[in-house]
Structures are given as C-alpha cells and as structure tokens.
Design a protein around this motif. Sequence first.
Motif, short mmCIF file in Angstrom:
data_model
loop_
_atom_site.label_atom_id
_atom_site.label_comp_id
_atom_site.label_asym_id
_atom_site.label_seq_id
_atom_site.Cartn_x
_atom_site.Cartn_y
_atom_site.Cartn_z
N VAL A 206 -6.07 2.25 7.75
CA VAL A 206 -4.52 1.90 8.16
C VAL A 206 -4.59 1.00 9.27
O VAL A 206 -3.83 0.04 9.35
CB VAL A 206 -4.01 3.36 8.56
N LYS A 207 -5.41 0.97 10.25
CA LYS A 207 -5.27 0.26 11.38
C LYS A 207 -5.74 -1.11 11.05
O LYS A 207 -4.91 -2.08 11.56
CB LYS A 207 -6.48 0.46 12.47
N GLN A 210 -2.46 -2.50 8.77
CA GLN A 210 -0.97 -2.17 8.88
C GLN A 210 -0.16 -3.47 9.31
O GLN A 210 1.18 -3.61 9.24
CB GLN A 210 -0.82 -1.44 10.08
N ARG A 214 1.92 -1.89 3.93
CA ARG A 214 2.62 -0.56 4.15
C ARG A 214 2.02 0.46 3.27
O ARG A 214 1.67 0.26 2.40
CB ARG A 214 4.12 -0.72 3.77
N LEU A 215 1.75 1.37 4.10
CA LEU A 215 0.90 2.79 3.69
C LEU A 215 1.83 3.35 2.61
O LEU A 215 2.90 3.71 2.87
CB LEU A 215 0.40 3.79 4.61
N PHE A 268 -1.72 1.02 -0.48
CA PHE A 268 -0.79 0.19 0.36
C PHE A 268 -0.02 -0.86 -0.52
O PHE A 268 -0.57 -1.22 -1.67
CB PHE A 268 -1.80 -0.69 1.41
#
Length: 271
Positions: A206-207, A210, A214-215, A268
């Motif tokens: 995620v890091k 991002q 978008r998750l 994502f």
Amino acid sequence: MSTAVLNETKAEAAFSGQAPIFDEFYAENKIIEYKRHRVRSHFLSRLNPGSHILELNSGTGEDAIFFAENGFEVHATDISTGMQKQLREKAQSLITTGLVSTELCSFTKLEELQQRGPYDAIFSNFGGLNCTKDLDKVLASFDDLLKPGGTVTLVIISKFSLWESLLLFKGKFKTATRRWFASKGYPAHIEGNWFTCWYYKPSYLVKRMQAKYRLTGLEGLCTIVPPSYIEHFADKSPALYRKLIKLEDRFKESWPWKYWGDYFIISFQKQ
C-alpha cells in the motif's frame, strides 16, 4: 551475478525441475482448489469483459487457461523454461486462437518485456513475487504496462500466518516462527533446489502504490481455512472444513483476519 539474479536462477531451476509433475501433484488437493476459486472470484469481480491481462509467474498455465476460456486475453510470463513449456503444451489451442500468448521474462526485468501492452490488468498468483527482496522495484515497473483505470491483483505470502504460528503448540518452533525472523529472507527448497523467500505485509504494498493507485480490495487467504500444506485436512474432516470455509468467507475482509492468512489477496486500481 547479482544476489537477486542468482536467487531467481535458483528458483527457476527449482520450479523448472518440477514442471512435468506440478499439475499432477496439486490436482486433487481440495484446499488448493479452494484457494484458486477465491483468487479467481476476487480478480474476476474487477475485470471488464474482454480485458487483456498480463500474468506474472504463470507457472504451468492453470490460471491463464481459465481466464482465456472465460473470454479474456492473457499474456503469460514466467522465468521458468520448464513451466513455460508445460503451459504451451496445455494451451496450444488457445495460443492458436490468440487468447493466450507466452513470454520467458522475469518479473524483476519487466522493462525487457517484448509485449508491453498496455494491459487492462496485471495478475500474479500464489506468492511468486515473494521470490524477490526488490518487490518495490517490481511494483514501480507496472506503471508503463498498465492502462489508466487498470487493475493490479497480487497474491502474496504474508508476514504472519495464524495457522503456521499455531504449530508452536505442536513443538514445531522453527516452522511456526520462520516468518517472524525473516527480514533478510528465509531459505526455501523444492526437491533439493534451494532459493530464498521474502515475506511481506499488505502495508508494504500500500505504501509503495498509494501515490498512483487506489486500494480496492484486501482479503486474507487461508486464515481460518488451513493452508494447503496441512495435508488431507479436507478429506479427514469434511464437515469441519466446510464450516471453516463459511467462516473465512464471512471474515476474509475483516480485521484482523485479512492480515493473518497464509497469503493475502490485494488489488489496486491505477488512477
């Protein structure tokens, strides 16, 4: 030869050696069937009809063939010559019709990929990406290969597994704690061919995604259902197995279960 390339070479040797018997070995494992169903359902829900998919670590082509038979076009890549050979033999009719194409390419060298798309989706199943300590570089290489609005779905071996940790109570300390102390990787092997595996948390991906992505989904896989290496569980305890499936389907996206699986499925969307 760099450490990363050396590890990939070792992994390639391990999986190429197993390619002729890979499908036979897993064919009757009910938990692997369950895992494939979960992953495919998750990914299908994020695909538009006729999407063009780039698959990383395609193995013998089980997923590539499934998606092609469901109307998607798949470019299946792998570093293993043995796996690619098996895939081409199994998917010959789909290759002839253009629904499946193949390319020998490492996911750490996607800048060398000949068929560059751009693709509607990028997909990697069952922890193939855990064979690198440079996952951040792999993720960064997706940008040039994916269309705006495109989907990335990856299945990653997680940093913490509830089932594996419970092996402490059986006295299997080394196995139960191997993910806890593997910041520099953990040695894995297939029939005597050794390579290194790295474990990741969802937050790692995620890091690094991002800024441009978008998750859209995160699920634990084999959090409540036991991992497939716990042999014959589904056959020995079918009623309990069915109950565990129902529980996992209910809680797969909830805290803390989505973080405690043998794997996690993460998706994502490119902005």
